[in-house]
Design an enzyme around this catalytic site. Sequence first.
Site, PDB file in Angstrom:
ATOM      1  N   TYR A 109       0.860  -1.191   0.000  1.00 23.81           N
ATOM      2  CA  TYR A 109       0.000   0.000   0.000  1.00 23.81           C
ATOM      3  C   TYR A 109       0.894   1.237   0.000  1.00 23.81           C
ATOM      4  O   TYR A 109       1.840   1.321   0.789  1.00 23.81           O
ATOM      5  CB  TYR A 109      -0.911   0.022   1.245  1.00 23.81           C
ATOM      6  CG  TYR A 109      -1.709   1.304   1.305  1.00 23.81           C
ATOM      7  CD1 TYR A 109      -2.977   1.373   0.751  1.00 23.81           C
ATOM      8  CD2 TYR A 109      -1.172   2.464   1.863  1.00 23.81           C
ATOM      9  CE1 TYR A 109      -3.690   2.557   0.746  1.00 23.81           C
ATOM     10  CE2 TYR A 109      -1.873   3.662   1.855  1.00 23.81           C
ATOM     11  CZ  TYR A 109      -3.127   3.697   1.297  1.00 23.81           C
ATOM     12  OH  TYR A 109      -3.824   4.881   1.282  1.00 23.81           O
ATOM     13  N   GLU A 197      -2.832   7.721  -4.370  1.00 23.46           N
ATOM     14  CA  GLU A 197      -2.872   6.420  -3.679  1.00 23.46           C
ATOM     15  C   GLU A 197      -2.630   5.315  -4.694  1.00 23.46           C
ATOM     16  O   GLU A 197      -3.292   5.258  -5.728  1.00 23.46           O
ATOM     17  CB  GLU A 197      -4.235   6.224  -3.007  1.00 23.46           C
ATOM     18  CG  GLU A 197      -4.278   4.983  -2.135  1.00 23.46           C
ATOM     19  CD  GLU A 197      -5.671   4.686  -1.596  1.00 23.46           C
ATOM     20  OE1 GLU A 197      -6.596   4.429  -2.399  1.00 23.46           O
ATOM     21  OE2 GLU A 197      -5.836   4.731  -0.365  1.00 23.46           O
TER      22      GLU A 197
END
Length: 398
Positions: A109, A197
């Site tokens: 992530y 992101e």
Amino acid sequence: MDIHEYQAKEVLSKFGVLIPQGALAYSPEQAAYRAREMGGERWVVKAQIHAGGRGKAGGVKVCDSDVEIQEATEEMFGKKLVTHQTGPEGKGIYRVYVEAAVPIDREIYLGFVLDRTSQRVMIVASAEGGMEIEEISAERPDSIVRATVEPAVGLQEFQCREIAFKLGIEASMVQQMVRTLQACYRAFTELDATMVEINPLIVTGDNRIMALDAKMTFDDNALFRHPQISELRDKSQEDPRESRAADRGLSYVGLDGNIGCIVNGAGLAMATMDTIKLAGGEPANFLDIGGGATPERVAKAFRLVLSDSNVQAVLVNIFAGINRCDWVAEGVVQALREVEVDVPVIVRLAGTNVEEGQKILAESGLPLIRATTLMEAAERAVEAWQSDSKQRTDVRTV
Ligand code: ADP
Ligand code: MG
């Protein structure tokens, strides 16, 4: 402003982030054609909507032939995809991205956000990629790596290496990770993003670091200096009320209640919403018409608020500091003559030239409900809405 995954990937790749080969399609036939054109044996078709969580909701499908791609995308096009990020109404699928399937070794992530507390760009990363960051922080808070960037010097190599080490990136790939982090940081700052992101950022079977998903959000107030970004806007993904407001230069957020609000100033708009709730009602929107509330702007605001069929009363709350109440009152009167308003309108004016303003409203002959304080205005609005909705039910039961 949000953009689609394929657009964010294109933007990030220009800054040096590695992405899989992929192509966009607007129909199932085109999706199948894109795969044939691209070549390979396995593809992933991905619904392009402004929300994550597509994988679990059926918006990401692995396909082994162009026929499979056609079938999978026939299921998607024109449908609304509901994920945990879209809300119950979902978001329409009008574009799909056909991407080469990539062998995944590890999912990471990676997020860049604006941290308002430290007033810095913050990097958030976790070795537990693929999961949503909310889940990671709830289940594996220790796995989260954070770093803040000192704006005077920008993101430093040593910080990138530290992040790479903490994520357990193999020594031979650390330099690739540094390049990826710096590319994201440059994209973030140069394009006035508020969020980047990549979830997941992957390590491939052949030791490459690649963005398999990408999300970018931009600061609306800075879009004027990035025309190449503002043209990526996709209105089909936005609340139609909000995009209409943005087109008219009004700051509007649609909500679920029945009392429409027309207010000048964001702080006053927040206070107005709170007071409506305190009086037992629910606001239908947040709307800041700005400091210079000209008659044209007031009329636009009325049209916008009334285009929401849930609105059963409208509360106008204006505090005239730089502005003048008589001018605003003229605007309200003019707006109500131009726009057909079939719900009760409550007006509260305060500040400069308030007597003149009240006089204009009183002499207009329009059926306005006037109030002096904000509390009184909110109570009147709730009363008006309740008696109005009672009348409506009475009419229905007759
Ligand atoms: P979302 O976050 O909206 O669910 P993602 O793009 O992250 O969508 O895709 C969900 C999952 O699908 C990823 O975590 C990854 O495991 C898999 N996936 C996505 N794109 C590819 C691809 N090109 N090759 C292989 N797997 C993929
Ligand atoms: Mg994802």
